[in-house]
Design a protein around this motif. Sequence first.
Motif, PDB file in Angstrom:
ATOM      1  N   UNK A  52     -49.292  54.482  54.989  1.00 14.67           N
ATOM      2  CA  UNK A  52     -48.290  53.726  56.569  1.00 14.67           C
ATOM      3  C   UNK A  52     -47.066  55.155  55.780  1.00 14.67           C
ATOM      4  N   UNK A  53     -46.650  55.421  54.601  1.00 15.75           N
ATOM      5  CA  UNK A  53     -45.667  55.854  54.163  1.00 15.75           C
ATOM      6  C   UNK A  53     -45.386  57.590  55.341  1.00 15.75           C
ATOM      7  N   UNK A  54     -46.734  57.821  55.292  1.00 17.17           N
ATOM      8  CA  UNK A  54     -47.564  59.474  55.685  1.00 17.17           C
ATOM      9  C   UNK A  54     -47.164  59.196  57.741  1.00 17.17           C
ATOM     10  N   UNK A  55     -46.777  57.965  57.952  1.00 17.71           N
ATOM     11  CA  UNK A  55     -46.578  58.665  59.030  1.00 17.71           C
ATOM     12  C   UNK A  55     -44.978  58.474  59.527  1.00 17.71           C
ATOM     13  N   UNK A  56     -44.238  58.396  58.995  1.00 14.03           N
ATOM     14  CA  UNK A  56     -42.099  58.992  59.414  1.00 14.03           C
ATOM     15  C   UNK A  56     -42.008  59.167  59.515  1.00 14.03           C
ATOM     16  N   UNK A  74     -45.549  41.575  52.350  1.00 16.85           N
ATOM     17  CA  UNK A  74     -44.744  41.754  51.264  1.00 16.85           C
ATOM     18  C   UNK A  74     -43.518  42.678  51.561  1.00 16.85           C
ATOM     19  N   UNK A  75     -42.139  42.032  50.665  1.00 20.91           N
ATOM     20  CA  UNK A  75     -41.055  42.444  50.891  1.00 20.91           C
ATOM     21  C   UNK A  75     -40.579  44.076  50.774  1.00 20.91           C
ATOM     22  N   UNK A  76     -41.699  44.379  49.347  1.00 22.97           N
ATOM     23  CA  UNK A  76     -41.224  45.543  49.329  1.00 22.97           C
ATOM     24  C   UNK A  76     -42.060  47.218  49.684  1.00 22.97           C
ATOM     25  N   UNK A  77     -43.069  46.131  51.064  1.00 22.71           N
ATOM     26  CA  UNK A  77     -43.525  47.141  51.974  1.00 22.71           C
ATOM     27  C   UNK A  77     -42.614  47.663  52.720  1.00 22.71           C
ATOM     28  N   UNK A  78     -42.223  46.192  53.288  1.00 23.70           N
ATOM     29  CA  UNK A  78     -41.662  46.283  54.338  1.00 23.70           C
ATOM     30  C   UNK A  78     -40.008  47.052  54.272  1.00 23.70           C
ATOM     31  N   UNK A  79     -39.518  47.118  52.784  1.00 22.46           N
ATOM     32  CA  UNK A  79     -38.147  47.767  52.454  1.00 22.46           C
ATOM     33  C   UNK A  79     -38.897  49.383  52.600  1.00 22.46           C
ATOM     34  N   UNK A  80     -39.915  49.832  52.133  1.00 27.41           N
ATOM     35  CA  UNK A  80     -40.288  50.581  51.876  1.00 27.41           C
ATOM     36  C   UNK A  80     -40.245  51.541  52.803  1.00 27.41           C
ATOM     37  N   UNK A  81     -41.078  50.427  54.253  1.00 28.02           N
ATOM     38  CA  UNK A  81     -41.205  51.398  55.356  1.00 28.02           C
ATOM     39  C   UNK A  81     -39.803  51.901  56.137  1.00 28.02           C
ATOM     40  N   UNK A  82     -39.365  50.546  55.931  1.00 29.16           N
ATOM     41  CA  UNK A  82     -38.217  51.077  56.734  1.00 29.16           C
ATOM     42  C   UNK A  82     -37.205  52.453  56.054  1.00 29.16           C
ATOM     43  N   UNK A  83     -36.724  52.677  54.533  1.00 30.08           N
ATOM     44  CA  UNK A  83     -36.399  53.623  53.681  1.00 30.08           C
ATOM     45  C   UNK A  83     -36.766  54.617  54.717  1.00 30.08           C
ATOM     46  N   UNK A  84     -38.342  54.783  54.451  1.00 31.33           N
ATOM     47  CA  UNK A  84     -38.713  55.687  55.225  1.00 31.33           C
ATOM     48  C   UNK A  84     -38.349  56.318  56.709  1.00 31.33           C
ATOM     49  N   UNK A  85     -37.898  55.363  57.634  1.00 26.66           N
ATOM     50  CA  UNK A  85     -37.770  56.269  58.701  1.00 26.66           C
ATOM     51  C   UNK A  85     -38.112  55.283  59.612  1.00 26.66           C
ATOM     52  N   UNK A  86     -39.201  54.178  59.814  1.00 27.03           N
ATOM     53  CA  UNK A  86     -40.478  53.976  60.507  1.00 27.03           C
ATOM     54  C   UNK A  86     -39.839  52.136  60.554  1.00 27.03           C
TER      55      UNK A  86
END
Length: 117
Positions: A52-56, A74-86
């Motif tokens: 998912x993060x590779x999609x950034x 999970x909150x950590x997944x949402x945070x990681x995706x948003x921090x990656x600009x997704x």
Amino acid sequence: MRLNEISYTNAVPVDGYGPGFFRIGGQVYEGAVLTGPAGTTTWNGYEDNAPLLELSDTVDVLFIGTGAELNHIPADLRTALENAGIGVEIMNSPAACRTYNVLLSEGRRVALALLPV
């Protein structure tokens, strides 16, 4: 009424789904899947965040289908995706499939991660 043929560029639409499977671009996938500009592959769920993060660099919005019912991710997944600009949109899997297909037909930069219904 004016009708236009839909063009899906490099990504392929979700053709259908049922208990435990999705049909994407005419091919059936059992279980959870990830689809977008790079193609379609199986996905191992929320803990499998690397693909998912590779999609950034290739998508603006990731739709996450949470199965038959709308659930929180999970909150950590949402945070990681948003921090990656997704951008992240959470909905049940049927709604995620429909929304993905519409935005895909408009040429938008979208991807779709689905848990089965």
